[in-house]
Write an enzyme that holds these catalytic residues in place. Sequence first.
Site: not given
Length: 155
Positions: A8, A11, A13-15, A123
């Site tokens: 993401c 690096n 939050c999402r990934s 995000d």
Amino acid sequence: MINVLFVCFGNICRSPMAEALFRHLVKKEKLTNKIAVDSAATSSWQIGFPPHEGTLNILKKYNISSAGLVGRRLKKEDFSKFDYIIGMDKNNIKNIYRITEKPNHPKIIRLLDLTKYRKDIPDPFYTGDFEETFRLVSAGCRVLLNKIHSEKNLG
């Protein structure tokens, strides 16, 4: 070893959420000796930092370990190391293509393109909705694991 990389923007939050959740799924299926998981950013502003508090909280809520999650930047060399490079949104995919210099390569996939949703994962750094992000990441990770089972004959 099958290597999976989630990517993401930052690096944080999402990934890392996807990395932790996918590791959890891999462990539940007793595949840790066959599948390795990592995550990275397309930017450099959070390198060396732990995940966002919202990501840590949602992982804790679902009893998923966040051990070892530290922000790092995607490198060109990651292309040859990983079998699956999974972006969270269209901008991530464009940046992955740019950094790896491998535009439109089939190992680079937007996570929700594997699902019925076929859209970007919002995000939560901006939306604040870590629950929605977790729900979408979870749906994508489950389909991705099924895809790997099928493609790599894991049974």
